[in-house]
Enzyme design. Structure first.
Site, PDB file in Angstrom:
ATOM      1  N   LYS A 217      52.285  54.622  19.025  1.00 33.48           N
ATOM      2  CA  LYS A 217      51.201  53.683  18.962  1.00 33.48           C
ATOM      3  C   LYS A 217      50.833  53.207  17.495  1.00 33.48           C
ATOM      4  O   LYS A 217      51.012  52.065  17.181  1.00 33.48           O
ATOM      5  CB  LYS A 217      49.845  54.233  19.559  1.00 33.48           C
ATOM      6  CG  LYS A 217      48.880  52.957  19.609  1.00 33.48           C
ATOM      7  CD  LYS A 217      47.497  53.504  19.666  1.00 33.48           C
ATOM      8  CE  LYS A 217      47.119  54.149  18.349  1.00 33.48           C
ATOM      9  NZ  LYS A 217      45.509  54.522  18.452  1.00 33.48           N
ATOM     10  N   CYS A 287      36.257  47.604  31.330  1.00 37.72           N
ATOM     11  CA  CYS A 287      37.223  48.563  32.118  1.00 37.72           C
ATOM     12  C   CYS A 287      36.865  49.987  31.545  1.00 37.72           C
ATOM     13  O   CYS A 287      38.000  50.321  31.002  1.00 37.72           O
ATOM     14  CB  CYS A 287      38.370  48.082  32.193  1.00 37.72           C
ATOM     15  SG  CYS A 287      39.422  48.928  33.611  1.00 37.72           S
ATOM     16  N   CYS A 294      33.117  46.841  37.465  1.00 39.38           N
ATOM     17  CA  CYS A 294      33.850  46.190  38.222  1.00 39.38           C
ATOM     18  C   CYS A 294      32.874  44.862  38.753  1.00 39.38           C
ATOM     19  O   CYS A 294      33.413  43.823  38.848  1.00 39.38           O
ATOM     20  CB  CYS A 294      34.521  46.875  39.408  1.00 39.38           C
ATOM     21  SG  CYS A 294      35.530  48.298  38.876  1.00 39.38           S
ATOM     22  N   CYS A 297      33.437  42.434  36.330  1.00 44.22           N
ATOM     23  CA  CYS A 297      34.698  41.841  35.854  1.00 44.22           C
ATOM     24  C   CYS A 297      35.276  40.754  36.710  1.00 44.22           C
ATOM     25  O   CYS A 297      35.190  40.728  38.001  1.00 44.22           O
ATOM     26  CB  CYS A 297      35.479  43.073  36.274  1.00 44.22           C
ATOM     27  SG  CYS A 297      37.355  42.949  35.676  1.00 44.22           S
ATOM     28  N   CYS A 303      41.919  42.913  41.430  1.00 43.31           N
ATOM     29  CA  CYS A 303      42.317  44.250  40.852  1.00 43.31           C
ATOM     30  C   CYS A 303      42.613  45.199  41.900  1.00 43.31           C
ATOM     31  O   CYS A 303      41.582  45.515  43.004  1.00 43.31           O
ATOM     32  CB  CYS A 303      41.408  44.886  39.807  1.00 43.31           C
ATOM     33  SG  CYS A 303      41.665  46.261  39.398  1.00 43.31           S
TER      34      CYS A 303
END
Ligand code: SF4
Length: 309
Positions: A217, A287, A294, A297, A303
């Site tokens: 990363k 998230c 949620c 969101c 989702c």
């Protein structure tokens, strides 16, 4: 904390790979210590995706172009058309862009890649980018930024770090996660950079991940931020978690590296850099790892994980 003028090298500096794998602004040819000319501004990925439905044709065209352009690059792959892509990913991505439009997550202002000193020579900036990435693992952006500020106040070059004793270095970077190990890795990596790279950082993922304490990363972010080259998707814990929640991987993945490979299989290459910043901030604000928000969101109805959390 980092000053606003320092935030420009990353987003403005990163470009998708061109035929010559051009460097981003603020960086020069390796070892030259010179500034490279800023690359011309292209249309952003976001601008290119306002409508969702001619997308299949658009994306194929983009993929072709990018694959051709990347032929001399880090991966050297040829033209690749994915055999699978997640349902609704474009709408989910558009929703995440909307939710992230304020750019007010910690990563947007304090992310490790924003904490270098813009007034120092390019190779020192690149070293500072790498160092901030090394400090950032398992560490909140605010804590990384504080450590970078303390280090910069003393002078932050390879030579400065090698002259600093371990105990002082530990005091300066504390309380970053795993600070004792990071003292060791920073010293070892700095010694290699001095001996092998003239105080600069290497310009390939393979050489970067060979440095102590540098993972994939960090390497992909360093390539993007320090060298202006998108070499792969930088997958941290946020990207890993959200990709699985949204089923952006064909199968459940067990590690960030598996997630990176799964995403790179289908996600158009011109989104590889953007998706990191989008998902990291989304994971910091909405998230969340535990009790994701949620209810607020925009992806709630799209989702697959919304109901089960
Ligand atoms: S609905 Fe919930 S789990 Fe799904 S992306 Fe949104 S916040 Fe994350």
């Amino acid at each position: 904390m980092c000053s606003p003028q320092e935030f420009n090298m990353n987003t403005a500096g990163t470009r998708m790979v061109t035929r010559s794998w051009s460097r981003g602004p603020g960086v020069g040819p390796r070892g030259s210590g010179e500034e490279a000319a800023p690359l011309p501004r292209g249309k952003s990925a976001a601008e290119g995706r306002k409508s969702h439905h001619p997308v299949k044709r658009q994306r194929k065209a983009q993929r072709l172009k990018v694959a051709y352009e990347a032929s001399g690059g880090e991966k050297g792959e040829g033209i690749k058309v994915p055999s699978w892509e997640p349902q609704d990913w474009q709408q989910q991505l558009a929703n995440i862009r909307t939710m992230r439009s304020e750019k007010d997550a910690p990563v947007d202002q304090l992310g490790a890649e924003h904490c270098y000193d813009p007034s120092v020579p390019p190779k020192v900036r690149r070293y500072q980018v790498l160092l901030s990435l090394m400090l950032s693992s398992q560490t909140k952006d605010q804590v990384t930024a504080g450590a970078m500020q303390r280090l910069r106040a003393r002078g932050l070059t390879v030579d400065d770090i090698l002259k600093t004793d371990d105990s002082t270095l530990g005091t300066l970077i504390y309380p970053v996660g795993f600070w004792r190990s990071k003292v060791k890795y920073i010293k070892q990596t700095s010694a290699i950079l001095q001996q092998k790279y003239g105080g600069d950082i290497p310009a390939s993922v393979a050489e970067l991940v060979a440095l102590p304490g540098v993972g994939p990363k960090m390497a992909h972010l360093a390539m993007a931020v320090a060298w202006g080259t998108v070499s792969g998707i930088a997958v941290d814990t946020h990207v890993h978690r959200i990709a699985n929640r949204l089923r952006w991987t064909r199968k459940v993945t067990k590690s960030p590296e598996q997630t990176r490979a799964a995403l790179e299989d289908w996600l158009p290459r011109d989104l590889w850099h953007e998706v990191n910043g989008l998902l990291v901030g989304f994971g910091q604000q909405i998230c969340l790892p535990v009790r994701p928000r949620c209810q607020t969101c925009l992806n709630q109805t799209l989702c697959p994980s919304a109901q089960g959390l």
